[in-house]
Design a protein around this motif. Structure first.
Motif, PDB file in Angstrom:
ATOM      1  N   ARG A 200       0.857  -1.200   0.000  1.00  0.00           N
ATOM      2  CA  ARG A 200       0.000   0.000   0.000  1.00  0.00           C
ATOM      3  C   ARG A 200       0.886   1.240   0.000  1.00  0.00           C
ATOM      4  O   ARG A 200       1.669   1.436   0.935  1.00  0.00           O
ATOM      5  CB  ARG A 200      -0.905   0.031   1.233  1.00  0.00           C
ATOM      6  N   PRO A 201       0.766   2.085  -1.022  1.00  0.00           N
ATOM      7  CA  PRO A 201       1.593   3.288  -1.051  1.00  0.00           C
ATOM      8  C   PRO A 201       1.275   4.235   0.108  1.00  0.00           C
ATOM      9  O   PRO A 201       0.137   4.312   0.577  1.00  0.00           O
ATOM     10  CB  PRO A 201       1.224   3.942  -2.380  1.00  0.00           C
ATOM     11  N   VAL A 202       2.284   4.938   0.569  1.00  0.00           N
ATOM     12  CA  VAL A 202       2.115   6.005   1.541  1.00  0.00           C
ATOM     13  C   VAL A 202       1.336   7.129   0.845  1.00  0.00           C
ATOM     14  O   VAL A 202       1.574   7.413  -0.336  1.00  0.00           O
ATOM     15  CB  VAL A 202       3.504   6.499   2.015  1.00  0.00           C
ATOM     16  N   PRO A 203       0.401   7.776   1.541  1.00  0.00           N
ATOM     17  CA  PRO A 203      -0.336   8.877   0.914  1.00  0.00           C
ATOM     18  C   PRO A 203       0.611   9.930   0.327  1.00  0.00           C
ATOM     19  O   PRO A 203       1.558  10.353   0.979  1.00  0.00           O
ATOM     20  CB  PRO A 203      -1.156   9.458   2.076  1.00  0.00           C
ATOM     21  N   GLY A 204       0.340  10.303  -0.900  1.00  0.00           N
ATOM     22  CA  GLY A 204       1.143  11.312  -1.572  1.00  0.00           C
ATOM     23  C   GLY A 204       2.317  10.775  -2.364  1.00  0.00           C
ATOM     24  O   GLY A 204       2.911  11.508  -3.165  1.00  0.00           O
ATOM     25  N   ALA A 205       2.683   9.511  -2.171  1.00  0.00           N
ATOM     26  CA  ALA A 205       3.882   8.979  -2.829  1.00  0.00           C
ATOM     27  C   ALA A 205       3.757   9.009  -4.348  1.00  0.00           C
ATOM     28  O   ALA A 205       4.682   9.456  -5.044  1.00  0.00           O
ATOM     29  CB  ALA A 205       4.172   7.557  -2.338  1.00  0.00           C
ATOM     30  N   ALA A 206       2.634   8.544  -4.889  1.00  0.00           N
ATOM     31  CA  ALA A 206       2.483   8.495  -6.346  1.00  0.00           C
ATOM     32  C   ALA A 206       2.566   9.886  -6.952  1.00  0.00           C
ATOM     33  O   ALA A 206       3.244  10.098  -7.967  1.00  0.00           O
ATOM     34  CB  ALA A 206       1.164   7.822  -6.717  1.00  0.00           C
ATOM     35  N   ALA A 207       1.921  10.854  -6.336  1.00  0.00           N
ATOM     36  CA  ALA A 207       1.923  12.221  -6.864  1.00  0.00           C
ATOM     37  C   ALA A 207       3.322  12.825  -6.820  1.00  0.00           C
ATOM     38  O   ALA A 207       3.753  13.498  -7.769  1.00  0.00           O
ATOM     39  CB  ALA A 207       0.951  13.089  -6.086  1.00  0.00           C
ATOM     40  N   GLN A 208       4.052  12.587  -5.750  1.00  0.00           N
ATOM     41  CA  GLN A 208       5.388  13.161  -5.631  1.00  0.00           C
ATOM     42  C   GLN A 208       6.379  12.508  -6.593  1.00  0.00           C
ATOM     43  O   GLN A 208       7.249  13.176  -7.150  1.00  0.00           O
ATOM     44  CB  GLN A 208       5.881  13.081  -4.186  1.00  0.00           C
ATOM     45  N   LEU A 209       6.246  11.213  -6.793  1.00  0.00           N
ATOM     46  CA  LEU A 209       7.098  10.542  -7.769  1.00  0.00           C
ATOM     47  C   LEU A 209       6.798  11.060  -9.173  1.00  0.00           C
ATOM     48  O   LEU A 209       7.714  11.297  -9.973  1.00  0.00           O
ATOM     49  CB  LEU A 209       6.897   9.032  -7.695  1.00  0.00           C
ATOM     50  N   ALA A 210       5.521  11.267  -9.489  1.00  0.00           N
ATOM     51  CA  ALA A 210       5.149  11.815 -10.794  1.00  0.00           C
ATOM     52  C   ALA A 210       5.735  13.209 -10.978  1.00  0.00           C
ATOM     53  O   ALA A 210       6.219  13.560 -12.069  1.00  0.00           O
ATOM     54  CB  ALA A 210       3.633  11.839 -10.937  1.00  0.00           C
ATOM     55  N   LEU A 211       5.702  14.014  -9.924  1.00  0.00           N
ATOM     56  CA  LEU A 211       6.265  15.362  -9.978  1.00  0.00           C
ATOM     57  C   LEU A 211       7.766  15.309 -10.275  1.00  0.00           C
ATOM     58  O   LEU A 211       8.267  16.050 -11.122  1.00  0.00           O
ATOM     59  CB  LEU A 211       5.998  16.068  -8.654  1.00  0.00           C
ATOM     60  N   LEU A 212       8.478  14.428  -9.584  1.00  0.00           N
ATOM     61  CA  LEU A 212       9.918  14.307  -9.810  1.00  0.00           C
ATOM     62  C   LEU A 212      10.209  13.852 -11.234  1.00  0.00           C
ATOM     63  O   LEU A 212      11.088  14.408 -11.909  1.00  0.00           O
ATOM     64  CB  LEU A 212      10.534  13.331  -8.804  1.00  0.00           C
ATOM     65  N   ARG A 213       9.486  12.860 -11.698  1.00  0.00           N
ATOM     66  CA  ARG A 213       9.718  12.363 -13.061  1.00  0.00           C
ATOM     67  C   ARG A 213       9.446  13.465 -14.086  1.00  0.00           C
ATOM     68  O   ARG A 213      10.198  13.629 -15.045  1.00  0.00           O
ATOM     69  CB  ARG A 213       8.850  11.140 -13.318  1.00  0.00           C
ATOM     70  N   ALA A 214       8.358  14.219 -13.880  1.00  0.00           N
ATOM     71  CA  ALA A 214       8.021  15.308 -14.810  1.00  0.00           C
ATOM     72  C   ALA A 214       9.097  16.387 -14.811  1.00  0.00           C
ATOM     73  O   ALA A 214       9.322  17.054 -15.838  1.00  0.00           O
ATOM     74  CB  ALA A 214       6.665  15.902 -14.443  1.00  0.00           C
ATOM     75  N   ALA A 215       9.782  16.567 -13.682  1.00  0.00           N
ATOM     76  CA  ALA A 215      10.849  17.566 -13.574  1.00  0.00           C
ATOM     77  C   ALA A 215      12.179  17.044 -14.113  1.00  0.00           C
ATOM     78  O   ALA A 215      13.174  17.762 -14.090  1.00  0.00           O
ATOM     79  CB  ALA A 215      11.005  17.996 -12.118  1.00  0.00           C
ATOM     80  N   GLY A 216      12.198  15.801 -14.573  1.00  0.00           N
ATOM     81  CA  GLY A 216      13.427  15.228 -15.111  1.00  0.00           C
ATOM     82  C   GLY A 216      14.389  14.722 -14.048  1.00  0.00           C
ATOM     83  O   GLY A 216      15.562  14.475 -14.341  1.00  0.00           O
ATOM     84  N   VAL A 217      13.897  14.573 -12.829  1.00  0.00           N
ATOM     85  CA  VAL A 217      14.725  14.061 -11.736  1.00  0.00           C
ATOM     86  C   VAL A 217      14.532  12.549 -11.676  1.00  0.00           C
ATOM     87  O   VAL A 217      13.404  12.061 -11.591  1.00  0.00           O
ATOM     88  CB  VAL A 217      14.343  14.711 -10.388  1.00  0.00           C
ATOM     89  N   ARG A 218      15.624  11.817 -11.714  1.00  0.00           N
ATOM     90  CA  ARG A 218      15.530  10.361 -11.654  1.00  0.00           C
ATOM     91  C   ARG A 218      15.209   9.922 -10.234  1.00  0.00           C
ATOM     92  O   ARG A 218      15.568  10.598  -9.265  1.00  0.00           O
ATOM     93  CB  ARG A 218      16.814   9.726 -12.161  1.00  0.00           C
ATOM     94  N   VAL A 219      14.534   8.787 -10.113  1.00  0.00           N
ATOM     95  CA  VAL A 219      14.118   8.287  -8.805  1.00  0.00           C
ATOM     96  C   VAL A 219      14.611   6.860  -8.619  1.00  0.00           C
ATOM     97  O   VAL A 219      14.671   6.074  -9.562  1.00  0.00           O
ATOM     98  CB  VAL A 219      12.578   8.353  -8.624  1.00  0.00           C
ATOM     99  N   GLY A 220      14.980   6.558  -7.374  1.00  0.00           N
ATOM    100  CA  GLY A 220      15.463   5.229  -7.062  1.00  0.00           C
ATOM    101  C   GLY A 220      15.042   4.816  -5.668  1.00  0.00           C
ATOM    102  O   GLY A 220      14.530   5.629  -4.893  1.00  0.00           O
ATOM    103  N   VAL A 221      15.261   3.561  -5.373  1.00  0.00           N
ATOM    104  CA  VAL A 221      14.950   2.997  -4.061  1.00  0.00           C
ATOM    105  C   VAL A 221      16.225   2.404  -3.480  1.00  0.00           C
ATOM    106  O   VAL A 221      16.967   1.699  -4.179  1.00  0.00           O
ATOM    107  CB  VAL A 221      13.855   1.919  -4.154  1.00  0.00           C
TER     108      VAL A 221
END
Length: 196
Positions: A38-59
């Motif tokens: 179950r995603p933490v509230p807000g996680a999907a939106a914040q990841l989308a924001l980072l991707r749209a800004a061209g910032v790579r994301v990792g775990v």
């Protein structure tokens, strides 16, 4: 230069690296069942924001359940696949499957996961920000030379929060943490003083 100064850089970081449990998804100890992700509230939106800004994301995640025999590598892979189904693709996954006594260099608070993530993304650790919920996340980031933002939860110890206030940044939730990673802390946060 302090971590707050590094996070307060003018351009966004090359990458934001997230702890998994209680940072991106709700923590279920030794999670082996993809149906329980179950995603933490807000996680999907914040990841989308980072991707749209061209910032790579990792775990970057410790998963000692593998070493303890509580999670099979196949179960772990299925859980990670479910995380991507719910939250989108990550540019790198760095997982430590070792136990606390294995002496590896990757288990947080050691810097191995952050160094490996930066290398996989072709950037320097100094161009990365790590977001996590406990002191080991902050300590691993600092040891690697990366920026760090702590998002405390019920399991975060008071001394971890105080240490993060002095050496990194503290945010109330994932939305604020991503804003800090992208734009730097507000002036009051940099100085450690309350806003008027």
């Amino acid at each position: 230069m302090t971590t707050s100064d590094r996070i307060g850089q003018r351009r966004p970081p090359d990458a934001v690296l997230f702890d998994r449990d209680d940072t991106l998804i709700v923590d279920v100890p030794y999670l082996a069942d993809p149906a329980l992700v179950r995603p933490v509230p807000g996680a999907a939106a914040q990841l989308a924001l980072l991707r749209a800004a061209g910032v790579r994301v990792g775990v970057v995640s410790n998963q000692s359940g593998v070493a303890r025999g509580l999670i099979s590598p196949e179960q772990l892979a299925a859980v990670l696949a479910r995380v991507e189904e719910l939250l989108g693709p990550f540019d790198t996954w760095q997982i430590c499957p070792h136990g606390p006594d294995d002496g590896c260099g990757c288990r947080k608070p050691r810097p191995g996961l952050i160094l490996a993530a930066a290398a996989a993304l072709g950037t320097a650790p100094e161009r990365c920000v790590v977001i996590g919920d406990i002191g080991a996340d902050v300590d691993a980031a600092l040891a690697a030379g990366a920026g760090a933002v702590l998002v405390p939860t019920a399991v975060t110890r008071a001394e971890e929060i105080e240490r993060a206030r002095a050496t990194a940044c503290v945010a109330t939730d994932i939305t604020e943490a991503v804003a800090v990673a992208l734009y730097g802390p507000r002036p009051a946060e940099r100085s450690g003083r309350d806003e008027p």
